[in-house]
Design an enzyme around this catalytic site. Structure first.
Site, short mmCIF file in Angstrom:
data_model
loop_
_atom_site.label_atom_id
_atom_site.label_comp_id
_atom_site.label_asym_id
_atom_site.label_seq_id
_atom_site.Cartn_x
_atom_site.Cartn_y
_atom_site.Cartn_z
N LYS A 120 0.83 -1.20 0.00
CA LYS A 120 0.00 0.00 0.00
C LYS A 120 0.87 1.27 0.00
O LYS A 120 0.66 2.18 -0.79
CB LYS A 120 -0.93 0.00 1.23
CG LYS A 120 -1.98 1.09 1.15
CD LYS A 120 -2.76 1.19 2.42
CE LYS A 120 -2.01 2.03 3.42
NZ LYS A 120 -2.67 2.23 4.69
N ASP A 138 -6.73 1.14 0.73
CA ASP A 138 -6.77 1.20 2.18
C ASP A 138 -8.18 0.82 2.64
O ASP A 138 -9.01 0.41 1.83
CB ASP A 138 -6.36 2.59 2.68
CG ASP A 138 -7.44 3.62 2.44
OD1 ASP A 138 -8.36 3.34 1.63
OD2 ASP A 138 -7.43 4.69 3.07
#
Ligand code: SF4
Length: 232
Positions: A120, A138
């Protein structure tokens, strides 16, 4: 979801947020890399408060290494998991100096090899610092993608892969920020604000929220009439 619907969803998000970007404050790829690492399980606001004091002192790998773990903790102790984050940020600074000439690499594999950097974070850095059309997923994006039907998936990787596959090229660069901001401020976790959502007719979520009861307007008292004497 049909491709036409997806395009319309992105068009509307683009119209609502024409210039989306991260809410983390940064000026260089290294500052962004540090800020994103600090933001895990913390609000962007709390990270910005800490980095506003930290970056004038240490915003390069060399300065971060000189500051050291103990020094760094003083700046970030208001942020959750600060012990681990300090350890990782300093270890990553060392690796950047040793292996990348003190620069943040533009390469996923090299980014993910840095301590504390997962997929991420690498996606955010590649997208926001280097302009690559990656889509980091997310908690907000995971929720929005599943609720709307834009890219349903059982885990973040499945959602990411579907978003990358199904998002038309013209929207890929900004998709991450549109979806994150939409999830943070409109399609909220506990109570999505469907009545004011710009994509509500396109969203495939079955349990959309409804407008609250109308509050009757208080009856206005008629304004008092005042007599104006003619001026002589
Ligand atoms: S209509 Fe509701 S559930 Fe669907 S995207 Fe908008 S806020 Fe989220």
């Amino acid at each position: 979801m049909s491709p036409e619907k997806r395009v319309e969803i992105y068009r509307r998000l683009r119209a609502a947020i024409p210039k989306p970007t991260t809410e983390l404050q940064f000026r260089t790829p290294y500052e962004l890399r540090v800020a994103v690492s600090l933001s895990a399980q913390a609000t962007d606001k709390s990270v910005n408060l800490a980095t506003a004091r930290l970056f004038p002192v240490a915003n390069t790998p060399a300065a971060m290494l000189a500051l050291g773990e103990t020094g760094l903790k003083e700046y970030i102790k208001t942020i959750g998991l600060f012990n681990t984050k300090a350890k990782n940020v300093v270890a990553a600074a060392k690796m950047l100096l040793e292996s990348h000439g003190g620069e943040v690499p533009k390469d996923r594999e090299a980014l993910e090899a840095l301590p504390g950097v997962g997929r991420k974070t690498a996606n955010v850095v590649l997208n926001t610092a280097f302009g690559e059309p990656t889509i980091a997923v997310d908690t907000h994006i995971f929720r929005v993608a599943n609720r709307t039907g834009l890219a349903p998936g059982k885990d973040v990787r499945e959602v990411e892969d579907k978003l990358v596959k199904f998002t038309p090229d013209e929207f890929k660069q900004d998709a991450h920020h549109w979806l994150i901001l939409h999830g943070r401020y409109v399609c909220k976790a506990r109570k999505p604000e469907c009545p004011r959502c710009v994509i509500r007719e396109l969203c495939e979520f079955k349990q959309k929220t409804k407008p609250g009861p109308r509050v009757p307007l208080a009856l206005k008292k008629p304004a008092k009439r005042t007599k104006h004497k003619a001026q002589r």
